[in-house]
Design a protein around this motif. Structure first.
Motif, PDB file in Angstrom:
ATOM      1  N   VAL A   1       0.884  -1.163   0.000  1.00  0.00           N
ATOM      2  CA  VAL A   1       0.000   0.000   0.000  1.00  0.00           C
ATOM      3  C   VAL A   1       0.923   1.214   0.000  1.00  0.00           C
ATOM      4  O   VAL A   1       1.890   1.276   0.757  1.00  0.00           O
ATOM      5  N   VAL A   2       0.655   2.157  -0.887  1.00  0.00           N
ATOM      6  CA  VAL A   2       1.529   3.313  -1.039  1.00  0.00           C
ATOM      7  C   VAL A   2       0.911   4.524  -0.353  1.00  0.00           C
ATOM      8  O   VAL A   2      -0.251   4.862  -0.601  1.00  0.00           O
ATOM      9  N   LEU A   3       1.675   5.151   0.514  1.00  0.00           N
ATOM     10  CA  LEU A   3       1.294   6.454   1.062  1.00  0.00           C
ATOM     11  C   LEU A   3       2.124   7.495   0.341  1.00  0.00           C
ATOM     12  O   LEU A   3       3.335   7.557   0.495  1.00  0.00           O
ATOM     13  N   TYR A   4       1.447   8.290  -0.478  1.00  0.00           N
ATOM     14  CA  TYR A   4       2.117   9.326  -1.266  1.00  0.00           C
ATOM     15  C   TYR A   4       1.852  10.673  -0.614  1.00  0.00           C
ATOM     16  O   TYR A   4       0.712  11.151  -0.600  1.00  0.00           O
ATOM     17  N   VAL A   5       2.893  11.265  -0.029  1.00  0.00           N
ATOM     18  CA  VAL A   5       2.742  12.506   0.735  1.00  0.00           C
ATOM     19  C   VAL A   5       3.779  13.530   0.268  1.00  0.00           C
ATOM     20  O   VAL A   5       4.983  13.304   0.349  1.00  0.00           O
ATOM     21  N   SER A   6       3.278  14.640  -0.232  1.00  0.00           N
ATOM     22  CA  SER A   6       4.175  15.678  -0.741  1.00  0.00           C
ATOM     23  C   SER A   6       3.543  17.046  -0.542  1.00  0.00           C
ATOM     24  O   SER A   6       2.487  17.173   0.085  1.00  0.00           O
ATOM     25  N   GLY A   7       4.181  18.068  -1.111  1.00  0.00           N
ATOM     26  CA  GLY A   7       3.650  19.415  -1.005  1.00  0.00           C
ATOM     27  C   GLY A   7       2.365  19.620  -1.769  1.00  0.00           C
ATOM     28  O   GLY A   7       1.564  20.493  -1.437  1.00  0.00           O
ATOM     29  N   GLY A   8       2.143  18.804  -2.800  1.00  0.00           N
ATOM     30  CA  GLY A   8       0.972  18.986  -3.642  1.00  0.00           C
ATOM     31  C   GLY A   8      -0.011  17.844  -3.615  1.00  0.00           C
ATOM     32  O   GLY A   8      -1.115  17.967  -4.157  1.00  0.00           O
ATOM     33  N   ASN A   9       0.366  16.710  -2.989  1.00  0.00           N
ATOM     34  CA  ASN A   9      -0.485  15.521  -3.045  1.00  0.00           C
ATOM     35  C   ASN A   9      -0.468  14.752  -1.730  1.00  0.00           C
ATOM     36  O   ASN A   9       0.567  14.684  -1.056  1.00  0.00           O
ATOM     37  N   THR A  10      -1.602  14.181  -1.390  1.00  0.00           N
ATOM     38  CA  THR A  10      -1.703  13.237  -0.279  1.00  0.00           C
ATOM     39  C   THR A  10      -2.673  12.152  -0.719  1.00  0.00           C
ATOM     40  O   THR A  10      -3.868  12.399  -0.891  1.00  0.00           O
ATOM     41  N   GLN A  11      -2.158  10.939  -0.930  1.00  0.00           N
ATOM     42  CA  GLN A  11      -2.988   9.846  -1.426  1.00  0.00           C
ATOM     43  C   GLN A  11      -2.552   8.522  -0.799  1.00  0.00           C
ATOM     44  O   GLN A  11      -1.359   8.303  -0.565  1.00  0.00           O
ATOM     45  N   VAL A  12      -3.536   7.655  -0.545  1.00  0.00           N
ATOM     46  CA  VAL A  12      -3.274   6.264  -0.177  1.00  0.00           C
ATOM     47  C   VAL A  12      -3.657   5.424  -1.394  1.00  0.00           C
ATOM     48  O   VAL A  12      -4.785   5.511  -1.894  1.00  0.00           O
ATOM     49  N   ILE A  13      -2.706   4.622  -1.869  1.00  0.00           N
ATOM     50  CA  ILE A  13      -2.816   3.997  -3.191  1.00  0.00           C
ATOM     51  C   ILE A  13      -2.483   2.507  -3.087  1.00  0.00           C
ATOM     52  O   ILE A  13      -1.622   2.107  -2.295  1.00  0.00           O
ATOM     53  N   ALA A  14      -3.157   1.711  -3.900  1.00  0.00           N
ATOM     54  CA  ALA A  14      -2.780   0.304  -4.057  1.00  0.00           C
ATOM     55  C   ALA A  14      -2.953  -0.086  -5.518  1.00  0.00           C
ATOM     56  O   ALA A  14      -3.806   0.460  -6.227  1.00  0.00           O
ATOM     57  N   TYR A  15      -2.148  -1.023  -5.971  1.00  0.00           N
ATOM     58  CA  TYR A  15      -2.174  -1.448  -7.373  1.00  0.00           C
ATOM     59  C   TYR A  15      -3.199  -2.552  -7.597  1.00  0.00           C
ATOM     60  O   TYR A  15      -3.314  -3.481  -6.792  1.00  0.00           O
ATOM     61  N   ALA A  16      -3.935  -2.437  -8.706  1.00  0.00           N
ATOM     62  CA  ALA A  16      -4.862  -3.503  -9.110  1.00  0.00           C
ATOM     63  C   ALA A  16      -5.174  -3.354 -10.584  1.00  0.00           C
ATOM     64  O   ALA A  16      -5.547  -2.275 -11.046  1.00  0.00           O
ATOM     65  N   GLU A  17      -5.017  -4.425 -11.333  1.00  0.00           N
ATOM     66  CA  GLU A  17      -5.414  -4.503 -12.732  1.00  0.00           C
ATOM     67  C   GLU A  17      -4.870  -3.350 -13.579  1.00  0.00           C
ATOM     68  O   GLU A  17      -5.615  -2.624 -14.236  1.00  0.00           O
ATOM     69  N   GLN A  18      -3.558  -3.189 -13.518  1.00  0.00           N
ATOM     70  CA  GLN A  18      -2.814  -2.227 -14.338  1.00  0.00           C
ATOM     71  C   GLN A  18      -3.210  -0.765 -14.089  1.00  0.00           C
ATOM     72  O   GLN A  18      -3.114   0.083 -14.959  1.00  0.00           O
ATOM     73  N   ARG A  19      -3.636  -0.481 -12.857  1.00  0.00           N
ATOM     74  CA  ARG A  19      -3.887   0.898 -12.435  1.00  0.00           C
ATOM     75  C   ARG A  19      -3.440   1.042 -10.982  1.00  0.00           C
ATOM     76  O   ARG A  19      -3.525   0.098 -10.187  1.00  0.00           O
ATOM     77  N   TYR A  20      -2.970   2.242 -10.632  1.00  0.00           N
ATOM     78  CA  TYR A  20      -2.748   2.568  -9.236  1.00  0.00           C
ATOM     79  C   TYR A  20      -4.032   3.199  -8.708  1.00  0.00           C
ATOM     80  O   TYR A  20      -4.372   4.330  -9.050  1.00  0.00           O
ATOM     81  N   ARG A  21      -4.762   2.435  -7.882  1.00  0.00           N
ATOM     82  CA  ARG A  21      -6.077   2.850  -7.405  1.00  0.00           C
ATOM     83  C   ARG A  21      -5.947   3.720  -6.154  1.00  0.00           C
ATOM     84  O   ARG A  21      -5.238   3.369  -5.216  1.00  0.00           O
ATOM     85  N   ILE A  22      -6.660   4.821  -6.131  1.00  0.00           N
ATOM     86  CA  ILE A  22      -6.617   5.743  -5.002  1.00  0.00           C
ATOM     87  C   ILE A  22      -7.694   5.341  -4.000  1.00  0.00           C
ATOM     88  O   ILE A  22      -8.884   5.404  -4.298  1.00  0.00           O
ATOM     89  N   PHE A  23      -7.281   4.944  -2.801  1.00  0.00           N
ATOM     90  CA  PHE A  23      -8.219   4.526  -1.758  1.00  0.00           C
ATOM     91  C   PHE A  23      -8.638   5.688  -0.868  1.00  0.00           C
ATOM     92  O   PHE A  23      -9.726   5.677  -0.301  1.00  0.00           O
ATOM     93  N   GLY A  24      -7.776   6.660  -0.718  1.00  0.00           N
ATOM     94  CA  GLY A  24      -8.081   7.823   0.108  1.00  0.00           C
ATOM     95  C   GLY A  24      -7.135   8.953  -0.240  1.00  0.00           C
ATOM     96  O   GLY A  24      -6.053   8.723  -0.788  1.00  0.00           O
TER      97      GLY A  24
END
Length: 359
Positions: A144-167
Motif C-alpha cells: 500500500v503506497v502512502l504518497y505525501v508531498s507538497g501537492g499531493n496526499t494519497q493512499v494507493i494500491a495497485y490492481a489490474e494495471q492501475r494505481y487505485r486511489i483509496f483515500g
C-alpha cells in the motif's frame, strides 16, 4: 563512455520541474524483458529554488529558476552519467500534476532536447514516478503506497494495471500544510520548510496541543488543522499559555502538528492495508523523508506483522531520476508522447495512467 555492447540496455534522461525542485537524471535498464530488467541510477542532479523565510515559491519565480538552470543541470547529469547523447533512448518529462508555469518551462526544455537530439519523448505522471522509483529502490513487491508531498496526499494500491486511489486529502496536501505553517512561524525554507519543522518538532513534546483530527472515511482534511495551528501560533506570540498553564514554544507547536497529521495518515493507511490484504507500506514523496512519520508508520505495520519501506532524500524529494525510470518503463511497453501532444497539466490523476509494465 559507458559500454553498451553487452546485454540489452536502454537509457532514459528524465526532467522534473513540477514544483520548486529542478531535477534531471539518467537511468539505465538492463535485461531482455521487463520482468528480468535491473535498474541503475547513472546520475541524479537537482537544484532547488529557495524563497525567503515567511514566503512561498510563486509559479513565475519558480519557472524562471527552472529556465535559468536547466542547461547547466542537464550538462551535469550527462557528465555524471558518463554517456553521450547517442546512448540515450528517450527523453522523459513530467506531464503533471504540479504548478503550471514550472511544469511548462521544463516540458518546453524536454521537447527541445527531443527535437535537437531526434529522440522519442515520454510524458510521465509525477505521482507514478514517485511510486515506481520507491518500488525500485526499496524492493517492495505489493505495498500500500502512502504518497505525501507538497501537492499531493494519497493512499494507493495497485490492481489490474492501475494505481487505485483509496483515500486522499480533501483540501490541501499534508506537505502544503507543513509548508504554510513554516511561513506562519517564519521558519527558513532552506533546505526545505518541512525538514526544518521536523527538526524543531524533535525539540518539542513537553505538551501536546489540541488540534482538530479530521479523518473522514478514507480521506483526510488538513485546512482546519492549519487554521487552528495558526491561531495557536498567534496566541503563543501574544504570551498565551498551554493547557497546563505554562508557556509553549514553536517546537511544541511543530511537535503537536506532526503528531496529529501523521496519526491521521497512519489510520487511513492501516485501513487500506486491511482492505487489500497487504503487509507492506511504501512511503513516497517529499514528506516521506520525515523520520517521525516513518517511525509511527513502522509501529503500526509491526503490530500487523508487516513492514515499512521508504527512501532517503535523494529519491523521496522530487527528482529527475524517478521521471526517467517511470518514463523508460512506459517506453519499453511501446508508449511515446507525440510532439504535438507534449503538453503538461496541473491536474493528472494517479489512476489515469495505464500501468502496462506490471502484471
Amino acid at each position: 563512455m559507458l559500454d553498451l555492447t553487452k546485454k540489452k540496455r536502454r537509457i532514459a534522461l528524465g526532467c522534473e520541474g513540477s514544483a520548486n525542485k529542478l531535477g534531471i537524471g539518467v537511468i539505465l535498464h538492463e535485461g531482455d524483458s521487463l520482468s528480468s530488467s535491473t535498474s541503475t541510477v547513472l546520475s541524479n542532479i537537482r537544484h532547488t529554488f529557495v524563497s525567503p523565510p515567511g514566503t512561498g515559491f510563486l509559479p513565475k519565480d519558480t519557472a524562471r529558476h527552472h529556465r535559468s538552470f536547466f542547461v547547466r543541470i542537464a550538462l551535469q547529469a550527462l557528465s555524471a552519467a558518463n554517456i553521450s547523447i547517442s546512448d540515450i533512448d528517450c527523453i522523459c518529462y513530467t506531464k503533471g500534476p504540479g504548478m503550471g508555469a514550472p511544469l511548462t518551462s521544463v516540458a518546453i526544455a524536454a521537447r527541445t532536447l527531443s527535437l535537437l537530439w531526434n529522440k522519442p519523448l515520454v510524458g510521465v505522471n509525477h505521482c507514478v514516478g514517485h511510486i515506481e522509483m520507491g518500488r525500485a529502490i526499496t524492493g517492495a513487491s505489493h505495498p500500500v503506497v502512502l504518497y505525501v508531498s507538497g501537492g499531493n496526499t494519497q493512499v494507493i494500491a495497485y490492481a489490474e494495471q492501475r494505481y487505485r486511489i483509496f483515500g486522499e486529502a480533501l483540501d490541501i496536501a499534508v506537505g502544503n500544510c507543513l509548508d504554510r505553517f513554516a511561513r506562519t512561524l517564519e521558519i527558513s525554507n532552506d533546505p526545505a520548510p518541512g525538514y526544518n519543522i521536523e527538526q524543531l518538532a524533535k525539540q518539542g513534546g513537553r505538551v501536546l496541543l489540541d488540534l482538530p483530527y479530521a479523518v473522514k472515511g478514507m480521506d483526510c482534511s488538513f485546512s482546519g488543522i492549519l487554521t487552528r495551528a495558526d491561531e495557536l501560533a498567534a496566541h503563543m506570540k501574544n504570551g498565551g499559555k498551554g493547557p497546563d498553564g505554562e508557556p509553549f514554544t514553536p517546537a511544541d507547536l511543530c511537535f503537536s502538528l506532526q503528531e496529529t497529521i501523521f496519526a491521521m495518515l497512519v489510520e487511513i493507511t492501516e485501513r487500506a492495508m486491511a482492505h487489500v490484504g497487504s503487509s507492506q507500506v511504501l512511503i513516497v514523496g517529499g514528506v516521506g523523508c520525515n523520520e517521525r512519520l516513518q517511525e509511527m508508520m513502522g509501529a503500526m505495520a509491526a503490530e500487523r506483522g508487516g513492514s515499512v519501506y521508504a527512501t532517503d532524500e535523494r529519491f523521496c524529494i522530487d527528482n529527475g531520476i524517478m521521471i526517467a525510470h517511470a518514463g523508460l518503463l512506459a517506453y519499453e511497453t511501446g508508449f511515446q508522447t507525440p510532439i504535438e501532444e507534449s503538453t503538461c497539466t496541473q491536474r493528472f490523476r494517479t489512476d489515469e495512467v495505464l500501468v502496462k509494465w506490471r502484471k
